[in-house]
Design an enzyme around this catalytic site. Structure first.
Site, PDB file in Angstrom:
ATOM      1  N   ASP A  79       0.887  -1.168   0.000  1.00  0.00           N
ATOM      2  CA  ASP A  79       0.000   0.000   0.000  1.00  0.00           C
ATOM      3  C   ASP A  79       0.922   1.213   0.000  1.00  0.00           C
ATOM      4  OD1 ASP A  79      -1.603   2.136   0.594  1.00  0.00           O
ATOM      5  OD2 ASP A  79      -2.550   1.238   2.361  1.00  0.00           O
ATOM      6  N   TYR A  92       1.648   0.761  14.851  1.00  0.00           N
ATOM      7  CA  TYR A  92       0.512   0.519  13.976  1.00  0.00           C
ATOM      8  C   TYR A  92       0.696   1.189  12.615  1.00  0.00           C
ATOM      9  CZ  TYR A  92      -4.001   0.222  11.922  1.00  0.00           C
ATOM     10  OH  TYR A  92      -4.997  -0.048  11.036  1.00  0.00           O
ATOM     11  N   LYS A 114      -3.184  -2.976   8.365  1.00  0.00           N
ATOM     12  CA  LYS A 114      -3.110  -4.443   8.379  1.00  0.00           C
ATOM     13  C   LYS A 114      -2.146  -4.937   7.311  1.00  0.00           C
ATOM     14  CE  LYS A 114      -5.215  -6.426  11.744  1.00  0.00           C
ATOM     15  NZ  LYS A 114      -4.454  -7.205  12.711  1.00  0.00           N
TER      16      LYS A 114
END
Ligand code: F6R
Ligand code: MG
Ligand code: MG
Length: 365
Positions: A12, A227, A230
């Protein structure tokens, strides 16, 4: 004939709006960069996206973990990151955890599934790509495909599959690996892979060593130590002639499973199979979704793709997934819609808890 390698490498590197889909300019750039390498580093290539993940499907004869192939993928993602930054796309360069390429994209952010094999007389290959979930999402389906005779009649009827398969399982937390043979060790296998946030099926081989499936096991947040979203996994499965048929491979995806990911990488949601036109995230940044492209591999050339889930026989599972989404969403911030506290360790919740830490007083004895 040299062996053929299929490398599926994804990242991504920015999307629009928010985390919903990859911009056509990134797809164009990646397509052009890979096309330029056909006849050089690559035999063939196909570029697509699932949600906000840019997916590079490449064939070559250089084997798995090849430095030049990984470098090419890294450069494509870097160039696309530049375009994403120019357009201020959301999360530009998100998965690029390093500044410079260091020999292998594994551990640097992108997800990787690769498979080297000797081409058979005819070699159907299915490439699965998912968004808003984690690598363990494949566990259930790999078990159904390669170890469940109620799902795959070939295990019972086809003498070449009757001996069963070997599952290679990775412990992504303690960095260990183990192999289990099916059917004889299927209960031991399930003891682990039923916990998909930690135990991930990396590969499935027939007992004579023939490779049948390979997945990406990169866990972005574990790599980054914070974080970053995902891990949005990919998977390659070979089919037919002594391996599960194309139909046996894709049939289990009519069962709506519930996977971890979705909004903020912090929620359980239904895993929805969709055709390419629907490979865009929407509701609550999801729901988690999966596409499947089918190819015939011919001397390294990719004949296809066929958009396997773009079919009315997957309408019902999509409806059921939407129902499950309604049920889970109604729970708001409550578990089990929200992930368990253990899994929330890898999200932004601990930062919130830190700010509230001093509000807590010991209970009187
Ligand atoms: C899930 C995902 C998104 C974001 C969410 C918040 O993998 O990437 O659901 O977590 O859109 O993003 P920020 O915090 O960047 O506004
Ligand atoms: Mg994103
Ligand atoms: Mg994604």
């Amino acid at each position: 004939m040299p062996k053929t390698t299929i490398s599926v490498i994804k990242a991504d590197v920015g999307s629009y709006p928010g985390h919903s889909r990859t911009h056509p300019k990134l797809l164009e750039k990646a397509t052009r960069m890979l096309k330029e390498q056909e006849g050089k580093l690559l035999i063939d290539s196909f570029v697509t996206h699932c949600g906000d993940d840019l997916e590079l499907i490449m064939t070559h004869t250089r084997g798995e973990d090849n430095v030049e192939i990984h470098k090419l993928a890294w450069e494509v993602f870097m160039e696309c990151t530049k375009i994403a930054r120019e357009m201020k796309l959301y999360g530009a360069g998100q998965d690029m955890l390093a500044d410079a390429f260091s020999g292998n994209v594994k551990g640097m952010g992108p997800g990787v599934a690769e498979m080297e094999f000797e081409e058979r007389g005819s070699d159907p290959v299915l490439v699965f790509m998912a968004d808003k979930t984690e690598p363990g999402a494949w566990n259930f389906y790999l078990y159904k495909i390669f170890a469940d005779p109620f799902s795959n009649p070939g295990l019972v009827i086809d003498p070449t599959m009757h001996e069963g398969f070997v599952f290679e399982v990775h412990d992504v937390i303690d960095k260990r690996v183990v192999e289990f043979k099916t059917p004889e060790e299927s209960y031991s296998l399930l003891a682990y892979i039923g916990a998909p946030s930690r135990y991930v099926v990396k590969a499935v081989r027939r007992k004579d060593g023939v490779i049948a499936a390979s997945t990406s096991t990169q866990r972005l947040n574990l790599m980054a130590g914070r974080y970053v979203g995902k891990d949005d996994p990919v998977m390659i499965v070979r089919a037919q002639s002594g391996l599960p048929s194309v139909g046996e491979v894709i049939d289990p995806f009519t069962i709506p499973t519930i996977v971890a990911g979705w909004m903020r990488g912090s929620h359980h949601g239904p895993f929805m199979p969709v055709g390419l036109p629907d490979a865009n995230c929407a509701r609550f940044d999801g729901p988690p979704r999966v596409i499947c492209l089918g190819f015939q591999v011919c001397n390294g050339k990719l004949i296809g793709p066929a958009d396997m889930f773009d079919d009315p026989s997957y309408d019902r599972v999509r409806d059921r997934c939407n129902e499950i989404a309604d049920v889970l969403r109604a729970m708001g911030p409550f578990e089990p819609h929200r992930l368990s506290l253990e899994e929330m360790e890898y999200t932004t919740l601990p930062i919130v808890e830190k700010t509230l830490k001093n509000r807590w007083k010991p209970l009187p004895e």
